[in-house]
Design a protein around this motif. Sequence first.
Motif, mmCIF file in Angstrom:
data_model
loop_
_atom_site.group_PDB
_atom_site.id
_atom_site.type_symbol
_atom_site.label_atom_id
_atom_site.label_comp_id
_atom_site.label_asym_id
_atom_site.label_seq_id
_atom_site.Cartn_x
_atom_site.Cartn_y
_atom_site.Cartn_z
ATOM 1 N N LEU A 42 -31.426 -16.421 -23.663
ATOM 2 C CA LEU A 42 -32.716 -16.252 -22.982
ATOM 3 C C LEU A 42 -33.468 -15.039 -23.511
ATOM 4 N N ASP A 43 -32.832 -14.269 -24.389
ATOM 5 C CA ASP A 43 -33.371 -13.032 -24.946
ATOM 6 C C ASP A 43 -33.956 -12.156 -23.837
ATOM 7 N N THR A 44 -33.123 -11.954 -22.819
ATOM 8 C CA THR A 44 -33.490 -11.160 -21.648
ATOM 9 C C THR A 44 -32.362 -10.189 -21.353
ATOM 10 N N THR A 45 -32.733 -8.996 -20.925
ATOM 11 C CA THR A 45 -31.738 -7.991 -20.596
ATOM 12 C C THR A 45 -31.944 -7.485 -19.178
ATOM 13 N N PHE A 46 -30.856 -7.452 -18.432
ATOM 14 C CA PHE A 46 -30.842 -6.834 -17.111
ATOM 15 C C PHE A 46 -30.318 -5.415 -17.310
ATOM 16 N N THR A 47 -31.031 -4.447 -16.796
ATOM 17 C CA THR A 47 -30.591 -3.063 -16.914
ATOM 18 C C THR A 47 -30.397 -2.480 -15.528
ATOM 19 N N GLY A 48 -29.498 -1.531 -15.434
ATOM 20 C CA GLY A 48 -29.244 -0.893 -14.158
ATOM 21 C C GLY A 48 -28.077 0.053 -14.251
ATOM 22 N N ARG A 49 -27.323 0.120 -13.162
ATOM 23 C CA ARG A 49 -26.195 1.049 -13.089
ATOM 24 C C ARG A 49 -24.997 0.362 -12.450
ATOM 25 N N LEU A 50 -23.842 0.766 -12.899
ATOM 26 C CA LEU A 50 -22.588 0.441 -12.223
ATOM 27 C C LEU A 50 -22.258 1.714 -11.451
ATOM 28 N N ARG A 51 -22.429 1.643 -10.143
ATOM 29 C CA ARG A 51 -22.322 2.853 -9.315
ATOM 30 C C ARG A 51 -21.464 2.554 -8.099
ATOM 31 N N ASP A 52 -20.444 3.387 -7.908
ATOM 32 C CA ASP A 52 -19.573 3.288 -6.730
ATOM 33 C C ASP A 52 -19.064 1.877 -6.480
ATOM 34 N N GLY A 53 -18.659 1.216 -7.547
ATOM 35 C CA GLY A 53 -18.028 -0.091 -7.403
ATOM 36 C C GLY A 53 -18.968 -1.265 -7.264
ATOM 37 N N ILE A 55 -22.841 -3.208 -8.858
ATOM 38 C CA ILE A 55 -23.874 -3.253 -9.886
ATOM 39 C C ILE A 55 -25.235 -3.190 -9.209
ATOM 40 N N GLU A 56 -26.070 -2.276 -9.680
ATOM 41 C CA GLU A 56 -27.438 -2.158 -9.174
ATOM 42 C C GLU A 56 -28.377 -2.529 -10.314
ATOM 43 N N VAL A 57 -28.939 -3.730 -10.275
ATOM 44 C CA VAL A 57 -29.894 -4.150 -11.301
ATOM 45 C C VAL A 57 -31.235 -3.511 -10.979
ATOM 46 N N GLU A 58 -31.757 -2.748 -11.934
ATOM 47 C CA GLU A 58 -33.010 -2.038 -11.726
ATOM 48 C C GLU A 58 -34.199 -2.701 -12.403
ATOM 49 N N ASP A 59 -33.946 -3.412 -13.502
ATOM 50 C CA ASP A 59 -35.058 -3.982 -14.255
ATOM 51 C C ASP A 59 -34.587 -5.193 -15.050
ATOM 52 N N THR A 60 -35.529 -6.043 -15.370
ATOM 53 C CA THR A 60 -35.305 -7.186 -16.246
ATOM 54 C C THR A 60 -36.354 -7.106 -17.336
#
Length: 115
Positions: A42-53, A55-60
């Motif tokens: 899909l040539d798409t990236t999900f970005t975010g953080r792995l925090r305290d167990g 996944i927090e997706v912040e942007d696509t």
Amino acid sequence: MATIQECRAALDRLSRRMAAPAGGVPGTAGLDRSLSCHVTDLDTTFTGRLRDGSIEVEDTVGGAPSRRAQIRIAATGDDLVAMVDGELNFARAWGSGRVRLEAGVRDLLRLRKLL
């Protein structure tokens, strides 16, 4: 072919599973790392953080990630959804090159139970 929405939903399911008390992943509590998941077909990236167990997706974003995350995953949408749903074994997919995971050695050791 999995859609962007199905891939995002898979990441949300994975996050809930990781954060659940009974299904929590030992070693990820207290972990705070940047994360990117590039869905290659899909040539798409999900970005975010792995925090305290979890996944927090912040942007696509379209295309490859603009910044190099500390933990990087790349897979097709179908493979991502299948792994999260337990239909595709991560170790076999990683070993065959269907899925890429890049991270520091310490992070890989902490994530091994998740994989």
